[in-house]
Design a protein around this motif. Structure first.
Motif, PDB file in Angstrom:
ATOM      1  N   ASN A 119       0.829  -1.218   0.000  1.00 53.77           N
ATOM      2  CA  ASN A 119       0.000   0.000   0.000  1.00 53.77           C
ATOM      3  C   ASN A 119       0.860   1.264   0.000  1.00 53.77           C
ATOM      4  OD1 ASN A 119      -2.341  -1.589   0.064  1.00 53.77           O
ATOM      5  ND2 ASN A 119      -2.373  -1.609   2.305  1.00 53.77           N
ATOM      6  N   LEU A 120       1.846   1.286  -0.875  1.00 51.99           N
ATOM      7  CA  LEU A 120       2.765   2.415  -0.947  1.00 51.99           C
ATOM      8  C   LEU A 120       2.285   3.416  -2.000  1.00 51.99           C
ATOM      9  CD1 LEU A 120       5.497   3.485   0.158  1.00 51.99           C
ATOM     10  CD2 LEU A 120       6.575   2.429  -1.830  1.00 51.99           C
ATOM     11  N   LEU A 121       2.309   4.698  -1.645  1.00 56.18           N
ATOM     12  CA  LEU A 121       1.907   5.745  -2.576  1.00 56.18           C
ATOM     13  C   LEU A 121       3.030   6.018  -3.571  1.00 56.18           C
ATOM     14  CD1 LEU A 121       0.037   8.016  -3.548  1.00 56.18           C
ATOM     15  CD2 LEU A 121       1.041   9.488  -1.782  1.00 56.18           C
ATOM     16  N   VAL A 122       2.752   5.769  -4.858  1.00 55.28           N
ATOM     17  CA  VAL A 122       3.693   6.061  -5.935  1.00 55.28           C
ATOM     18  C   VAL A 122       2.894   6.746  -7.053  1.00 55.28           C
ATOM     19  CG1 VAL A 122       5.429   5.195  -7.531  1.00 55.28           C
ATOM     20  CG2 VAL A 122       5.041   4.007  -5.356  1.00 55.28           C
ATOM     21  N   PRO A 123       2.841   8.073  -7.065  1.00 55.09           N
ATOM     22  CA  PRO A 123       2.062   8.783  -8.101  1.00 55.09           C
ATOM     23  C   PRO A 123       2.619   8.495  -9.494  1.00 55.09           C
ATOM     24  CG  PRO A 123       2.611  10.244  -6.265  1.00 55.09           C
ATOM     25  CD  PRO A 123       3.433   9.001  -6.090  1.00 55.09           C
ATOM     26  N   ILE A 124       1.717   8.302 -10.455  1.00 55.74           N
ATOM     27  CA  ILE A 124       2.128   8.100 -11.840  1.00 55.74           C
ATOM     28  C   ILE A 124       1.268   8.976 -12.757  1.00 55.74           C
ATOM     29  CG2 ILE A 124       2.843   5.719 -11.388  1.00 55.74           C
ATOM     30  CD1 ILE A 124       0.334   4.808 -12.931  1.00 55.74           C
ATOM     31  N   THR A 125       1.799   9.248 -13.922  1.00 55.87           N
ATOM     32  CA  THR A 125       1.060  10.023 -14.917  1.00 55.87           C
ATOM     33  C   THR A 125       0.201   9.082 -15.746  1.00 55.87           C
ATOM     34  OG1 THR A 125       2.822  11.679 -15.055  1.00 55.87           O
ATOM     35  CG2 THR A 125       1.245  11.601 -16.861  1.00 55.87           C
ATOM     36  N   ARG A 126      -1.094   9.297 -15.705  1.00 61.22           N
ATOM     37  CA  ARG A 126      -2.033   8.527 -16.518  1.00 61.22           C
ATOM     38  C   ARG A 126      -3.315   9.336 -16.663  1.00 61.22           C
ATOM     39  NH1 ARG A 126      -3.852   3.556 -12.445  1.00 61.22           N
ATOM     40  NH2 ARG A 126      -5.019   4.826 -10.961  1.00 61.22           N
ATOM     41  N   ASN A 127      -4.089   8.990 -17.682  1.00 58.61           N
ATOM     42  CA  ASN A 127      -5.333   9.702 -17.955  1.00 58.61           C
ATOM     43  C   ASN A 127      -5.103  11.202 -18.088  1.00 58.61           C
ATOM     44  OD1 ASN A 127      -6.752   7.205 -17.677  1.00 58.61           O
ATOM     45  ND2 ASN A 127      -6.760   7.481 -15.452  1.00 58.61           N
ATOM     46  N   GLY A 128      -3.926  11.551 -18.600  1.00 65.92           N
ATOM     47  CA  GLY A 128      -3.628  12.946 -18.883  1.00 65.92           C
ATOM     48  C   GLY A 128      -3.201  13.785 -17.693  1.00 65.92           C
ATOM     49  N   LYS A 129      -2.930  13.162 -16.553  1.00 62.89           N
ATOM     50  CA  LYS A 129      -2.526  13.937 -15.375  1.00 62.89           C
ATOM     51  C   LYS A 129      -1.754  13.048 -14.400  1.00 62.89           C
ATOM     52  CE  LYS A 129      -6.906  13.007 -13.004  1.00 62.89           C
ATOM     53  NZ  LYS A 129      -8.100  13.598 -12.348  1.00 62.89           N
ATOM     54  N   LEU A 130      -1.108  13.691 -13.423  1.00 63.16           N
ATOM     55  CA  LEU A 130      -0.409  12.944 -12.376  1.00 63.16           C
ATOM     56  C   LEU A 130      -1.424  12.516 -11.321  1.00 63.16           C
ATOM     57  CD1 LEU A 130       2.446  12.073 -11.388  1.00 63.16           C
ATOM     58  CD2 LEU A 130       2.468  14.157 -10.004  1.00 63.16           C
ATOM     59  N   GLU A 131      -1.528  11.210 -11.093  1.00 62.94           N
ATOM     60  CA  GLU A 131      -2.510  10.680 -10.155  1.00 62.94           C
ATOM     61  C   GLU A 131      -1.814  10.035  -8.966  1.00 62.94           C
ATOM     62  OE1 GLU A 131      -5.361   8.047 -11.842  1.00 62.94           O
ATOM     63  OE2 GLU A 131      -5.943   9.418 -13.449  1.00 62.94           O
ATOM     64  N   ASP A 132      -2.426  10.180  -7.780  1.00 62.47           N
ATOM     65  CA  ASP A 132      -1.961   9.475  -6.592  1.00 62.47           C
ATOM     66  C   ASP A 132      -2.419   8.025  -6.688  1.00 62.47           C
ATOM     67  OD1 ASP A 132      -0.731  11.668  -5.498  1.00 62.47           O
ATOM     68  OD2 ASP A 132      -2.394  12.198  -4.171  1.00 62.47           O
ATOM     69  N   VAL A 133      -1.467   7.108  -6.767  1.00 68.14           N
ATOM     70  CA  VAL A 133      -1.780   5.689  -6.929  1.00 68.14           C
ATOM     71  C   VAL A 133      -1.053   4.902  -5.840  1.00 68.14           C
ATOM     72  CG1 VAL A 133      -1.797   3.727  -8.501  1.00 68.14           C
ATOM     73  CG2 VAL A 133      -1.957   6.050  -9.420  1.00 68.14           C
TER      74      VAL A 133
END
Length: 215
Positions: A119-133
């Protein structure tokens, strides 16, 4: 005939959408060269990745070229990285996470043990924006024919929905506790078949003649 079509080979056999994209790509323009140069170990690793129903990602070779399977595909969102990052150097494919991923990759490549994160937060760029994943994942070494570590396998699952749902429930529970504690009436809540006291405000404790640690 286009360059892409002329580069089509018979490897891998099957493997879904990503298998097809690997067959069609002209790998001679990458740092790992055409498929005739690929080691048997690398091909075996790719087959395992492509046929897995669990999301898997692979960084391979000196430039850590990107490979992934169909199960991983949804994590990339609806626009942006897929299918562009297939065969792309890791630092170019993942500029937003490379400062985090590169040291972990280096640790594995240097002979370190497999790594695991939950459950580690690693933001990635998807759907045209940077998302908290949020992710639960492991990094493991991928071995080449000569017995050396030549890549890193990532086995992962996105847990964003679960983490956010848990956080929302915790906030709701905290809000309920604050409401009960501040209520002017005597209020308590109980849980389970034995009605174990869960929350009791100051007025309820006074009514019972008890302290909090006694109930």
């Amino acid at each position: 005939m286009s360059d892409q079509r002329s580069a089509t080979t018979n490897f891998p056999v099957g493997g879904g959408e990503m298998g097809q994209l690997i067959r069609e790509k002209d790998w001679s323009k990458t740092s790992i060269g055409s498929q005739e140069q690929w080691s048997q170990s690398f091909k075996t690793t790719l087959n395992i990745l492509l046929y897995s129903k669990f999301p898997k990602f692979l960084w391979w070779g000196p430039d850590f070229l990107c490979f992934y399977n169909d199960a991983y595909r949804p994590s990339l969102g609806t626009e942006g990285k897929h299918p562009t990052i297939l065969g792309m150097p890791g630092k170019d494919a993942w500029p937003e996470t490379w400062s985090f991923s590169r040291p972990l990759i280096a640790q594995i490549m240097d002979g370190g043990e497999a790594l695991f994160f939950e459950n580690l937060l690693v933001p990635i760029t998807r759907n045209g924006k940077l998302e908290d994943v949020y992710w639960t994942f492991s990094f493991s070494p991928a071995i080449d024919d000569d017995g050396k570590i030549s890549g890193v396998i990532v086995t992962c699952v996105e847990t964003t929905e679960e983490v956010l749902t848990k956080s929302k429930l915790e906030r709701s529970e905290l809000k309920l506790r604050l409401i009960i504690q501040q209520a002017p009436a005597s209020i308590a809540t109980f849980k389970g078949p034995n009605y174990i006291t869960d929350i009791a405000n100051a007025n309820a404790l006074a009514l019972w003649g008890r302290k909090e640690n006694q109930i």
